[in-house]
Design an enzyme around this catalytic site. Structure first.
Site, PDB file in Angstrom:
ATOM      1  N   HIS A 309       0.864  -1.190   0.000  1.00 54.86           N
ATOM      2  CA  HIS A 309       0.000   0.000   0.000  1.00 54.86           C
ATOM      3  C   HIS A 309       0.895   1.232   0.000  1.00 54.86           C
ATOM      4  CE1 HIS A 309      -3.024   2.924   1.216  1.00 54.86           C
ATOM      5  NE2 HIS A 309      -3.917   2.043   0.841  1.00 54.86           N
ATOM      6  N   ASP A 366      -8.223  -4.427  -0.579  1.00 56.88           N
ATOM      7  CA  ASP A 366      -8.690  -5.043  -1.819  1.00 56.88           C
ATOM      8  C   ASP A 366      -8.428  -6.543  -1.880  1.00 56.88           C
ATOM      9  OD1 ASP A 366      -9.729  -2.790  -3.035  1.00 56.88           O
ATOM     10  OD2 ASP A 366      -7.724  -2.095  -3.544  1.00 56.88           O
TER      11      ASP A 366
HETATM   12  N1  ACO Z   1       4.083  -7.764  -5.023  1.00 50.83           N
HETATM   13  C1  ACO Z   1       5.416  -7.990  -5.122  1.00 50.83           C
HETATM   14  N2  ACO Z   1       6.346  -7.032  -4.882  1.00 50.83           N
HETATM   15  C2  ACO Z   1       5.892  -5.816  -4.510  1.00 50.83           C
HETATM   16  C3  ACO Z   1       4.524  -5.519  -4.387  1.00 50.83           C
HETATM   17  C4  ACO Z   1       3.606  -6.565  -4.651  1.00 50.83           C
HETATM   18  N3  ACO Z   1       2.283  -6.346  -4.543  1.00 50.83           N
HETATM   19  N4  ACO Z   1       4.364  -4.222  -4.011  1.00 50.83           N
HETATM   20  C5  ACO Z   1       5.593  -3.732  -3.918  1.00 50.83           C
HETATM   21  N5  ACO Z   1       6.525  -4.672  -4.208  1.00 50.83           N
HETATM   22  C6  ACO Z   1       7.980  -4.541  -4.122  1.00 50.83           C
HETATM   23  C7  ACO Z   1       8.533  -3.670  -5.240  1.00 50.83           C
HETATM   24  O1  ACO Z   1       8.889  -4.461  -6.372  1.00 50.83           O
HETATM   25  C8  ACO Z   1       9.720  -3.035  -4.574  1.00 50.83           C
HETATM   26  O2  ACO Z   1      10.757  -3.997  -4.504  1.00 50.83           O
HETATM   27  P1  ACO Z   1      12.305  -3.531  -4.600  1.00 50.83           P
HETATM   28  O3  ACO Z   1      12.536  -2.696  -3.372  1.00 50.83           O
HETATM   29  O4  ACO Z   1      13.064  -4.800  -4.653  1.00 50.83           O
HETATM   30  O5  ACO Z   1      12.408  -2.715  -5.871  1.00 50.83           O
HETATM   31  C9  ACO Z   1       9.254  -2.796  -3.142  1.00 50.83           C
HETATM   32  O6  ACO Z   1       8.244  -3.811  -2.910  1.00 50.83           O
HETATM   33  C10 ACO Z   1       8.641  -1.426  -2.898  1.00 50.83           C
HETATM   34  O7  ACO Z   1       7.649  -1.227  -3.900  1.00 50.83           O
HETATM   35  P2  ACO Z   1       7.104   0.180  -4.330  1.00 50.83           P
HETATM   36  O8  ACO Z   1       6.574   0.086  -5.727  1.00 50.83           O
HETATM   37  O9  ACO Z   1       8.114   1.223  -4.022  1.00 50.83           O
HETATM   38  O10 ACO Z   1       5.895   0.386  -3.380  1.00 50.83           O
HETATM   39  P3  ACO Z   1       4.887   1.569  -3.538  1.00 50.83           P
HETATM   40  O11 ACO Z   1       4.608   2.062  -2.183  1.00 50.83           O
HETATM   41  O12 ACO Z   1       5.311   2.562  -4.523  1.00 50.83           O
HETATM   42  O13 ACO Z   1       3.615   0.864  -4.178  1.00 50.83           O
HETATM   43  C11 ACO Z   1       1.562  -0.240  -4.396  1.00 50.83           C
HETATM   44  C12 ACO Z   1       2.466   0.619  -3.487  1.00 50.83           C
HETATM   45  C13 ACO Z   1       1.312   0.482  -5.740  1.00 50.83           C
HETATM   46  C14 ACO Z   1       0.205  -0.384  -3.692  1.00 50.83           C
HETATM   47  C15 ACO Z   1       2.232  -1.595  -4.629  1.00 50.83           C
HETATM   48  O14 ACO Z   1       2.492  -2.240  -3.419  1.00 50.83           O
HETATM   49  C16 ACO Z   1       1.409  -2.494  -5.555  1.00 50.83           C
HETATM   50  O15 ACO Z   1       1.565  -2.398  -6.772  1.00 50.83           O
HETATM   51  N6  ACO Z   1       0.562  -3.390  -4.960  1.00 50.83           N
HETATM   52  C17 ACO Z   1      -0.294  -4.229  -5.754  1.00 50.83           C
HETATM   53  C18 ACO Z   1      -1.492  -3.424  -6.283  1.00 50.83           C
HETATM   54  C19 ACO Z   1      -2.539  -3.165  -5.216  1.00 50.83           C
HETATM   55  O16 ACO Z   1      -2.918  -4.044  -4.471  1.00 50.83           O
HETATM   56  N7  ACO Z   1      -3.040  -1.914  -5.160  1.00 50.83           N
HETATM   57  C20 ACO Z   1      -4.115  -1.553  -4.216  1.00 50.83           C
HETATM   58  C21 ACO Z   1      -3.675  -0.492  -3.277  1.00 50.83           C
HETATM   59  S1  ACO Z   1      -4.968  -0.219  -2.060  1.00 50.83           S
HETATM   60  C22 ACO Z   1      -6.088   0.854  -2.753  1.00 50.83           C
HETATM   61  O17 ACO Z   1      -5.822   1.577  -3.671  1.00 50.83           O
HETATM   62  C23 ACO Z   1      -7.459   0.887  -2.201  1.00 50.83           C
END
Ligand code: ACO
Length: 432
Positions: A309, A366
């Site tokens: 998140h 979600d």
């Molecule tokens: N699965 C696997 N790896 C992940 C995930 C995931 N769901 N989310 C983040 N990571 C990893 C990234 O690859 C990154 O790894 P690294 O450090 O080796 O490069 C690290 O975790 C940090 O990721 P960021 O992209 O910097 O996290 P950010 O805070 O920008 O993204 C987000 C948050 C967009 C919600 C992300 O976690 C994601 O894409 N999740 C899946 C989509 C989702 O469920 N969205 C719903 C959000 S809730 C809502 O809107 C109501």
């Protein structure tokens, strides 16, 4: 504690006021920085920018805290229901018995959608995106209620109670109408004597000669789903509502803009992505372990949807509540959903896996909301419209804060221009 921060640029110090919120949140006020120094604060995507002061919702992502008007979300989910929380979010206090009754009556009296508006809906192709239809129908509301939507804060605030009730009640009705329209079923009128959630289910599921009979477990699950989405601080769509509203645009127009912002898969559309992921894991005969291994590759296309998140770095308190409710709802309805088993396997595996633990990736709301919606018969393409029904109180409360702020100004961020520097016009004949 100091009330002023200091920023040194090119050997000159600029004092900047410090702001502290009621929960101890700290900010440096950079509003006067540009006039004093010529510098702006750069924060692409506003991830570290406070765009407003707000009294509605407190969110502490590091500690998994979500409170509306001071009340913790777990208490609200346990003791309350959607309409009461809508009142709380919009008006700032839990309603007393009279206020609750009057608010409920206003919602009931404004549930029906005008015949002419039904014709607008019938003008859409049946294959249209439900979110596109919902945004367009809400954008049309000012045409039907011009006296409530004059694009003048002072006037619009005088009729705010009615406009708010129309927005909450009709968004719910319009979503049910979209469902019926896409199914080729005749619209069902709202019933005056039904509570908010049962009325929605009645408009959705009544079929010719067979009126929908309320099922307490389904009503409870829907109430929970909606109330968990009631507000979530300055997310993408709520900030959109505030931005559009800051131009003195009326409540309906501002909400319609918010609904458009909500439609994207990185925001309200994520619950659909979770269900697609669970379904494809199921179709491939995987128990989730292959998918977990792929999700750890770091590729954005293989992410474990419903995990992580942008703000919560510990756990999403809404996910805990909805995850527990999933079991109860499915058991009470006698549904054995293989996707729930896969979701549980994924969650257990990820919570033990160093990749997810070290990155502080936990289930978000979600991860389980789609399973509940599926259990109560909502088709996947309608999931985000359900989110919109739930989020309406948050949009309304935020618009009201903007409209009531005597010191408010139109939202107008700045930018750092990185395009071509000044050059002279080139006639067509001399262009390469
Ligand atoms: N699965 C696997 N790896 C992940 C995930 C995931 N769901 N989310 C983040 N990571 C990893 C990234 O690859 C990154 O790894 P690294 O450090 O080796 O490069 C690290 O975790 C940090 O990721 P960021 O992209 O910097 O996290 P950010 O805070 O920008 O993204 C987000 C948050 C967009 C919600 C992300 O976690 C994601 O894409 N999740 C899946 C989509 C989702 O469920 N969205 C719903 C959000 S809730 C809502 O809107 C109501």
């Amino acid at each position: 504690m100091s009330t002023t921060a200091s920023l040194k640029i090119e050997d000159k110090e600029y004092p900047l006021p410090i702001m502290i919120g009621t929960e101890g949140e700290k900010a440096v006020d950079t509003r006067a920085l540009r006039a004093a120094s010529g510098y702006i604060a750069y924060d692409q995507g506003y991830g570290n920018t406070g765009s407003c002061e707000s009294q509605i919702t407190y969110l502490d992502g590091d500690n998994g805290i979500l409170r509306h008007r001071g009340y913790p979300i777990d208490q609200l989910a346990h003791y309350s229901e959607f309409v009461e929380i809508a009142y709380l979010v919009i008006y700032g206090e839990l309603p007393n018995a009279t206020q609750r009754r009057d608010f409920g009556l206003l919602l009931r009296r404004n549930a029906a959608v005008e015949m002419q508006m039904q014709k607008i809906l019938e003008g859409f192709p049946t294959s249209a995106s439900p979110m596109a239809m919902l945004a367009a129908m809400v954008a049309a509301l000012p045409a039907y209620y011009p006296e409530l939507a004059s694009n003048n804060f002072e006037k619009d605030l005088k009729s705010f109670d009615l406009a708010a009730a129309i927005a909450i009640s009709k968004i719910r009705t319009i979503v049910a109408m979209i469902y019926r329209y896409q199914k080729g079923l005749p619209f069902v009128f709202p019933k005056y004597d039904l509570p908010f959630c049962d009325n929605f289910l009645h408009m959705m599921y009544t079929i010719p000669y067979q009126e929908y009979q309320p099922v307490p477990e389904v009503t409870k699950a829907l109430n929970l789903l909606l109330l968990l989405h009631a507000d979530h601080e300055q997310n993408c769509s709520t900030s959109t509502v505030r931005m559009v509203g800051s131009s003195q645009a009326n409540l309906f127009t501002s909400i319609s803009a918010g609904i458009s912002a909500l439609s994207g898969p990185l925001h309200g559309g994520a619950n659909v992505a979770v269900m697609q992921m669970l379904q494809s894991i199921h179709d491939e005969g995987d128990d989730g372990s292959r998918f977990i291994a792929a999700a750890k590759s770091g590729s954005k296309t293989n992410r474990l949807m419903g995990f992580g998140h942008a703000v919560y770095r510990n756990f999403d308190p809404r996910a805990k509540i909805i995850g527990d409710a999933c079991d109860t709802v499915l058991t009470r309805l006698g549904i054995d959903d293989p996707l729930l088993k896969i979701a549980k396997n994924l969650e257990q595996a990820a919570l033990k896996d160093d990749y997810f633990v070290s990155r502080r990736l936990y289930p978000n709301v979600d991860f389980y909301s789609g399973i509940i919606m599926r259990a109560i018969g909502i088709p996947m393409n309608m999931f985000t419209t359900m989110f919109a029904i739930g989020r309406a109180p948050g949009y309304i409360a935020n618009w009201k804060e903007v409209a009531s702020n005597p010191k408010g100004r139109i939202y107008r961020p700045r930018q750092i221009y990185v395009g071509p520097v000044k050059r002279d016009y080139v006639p067509m004949s001399q262009r390469p």
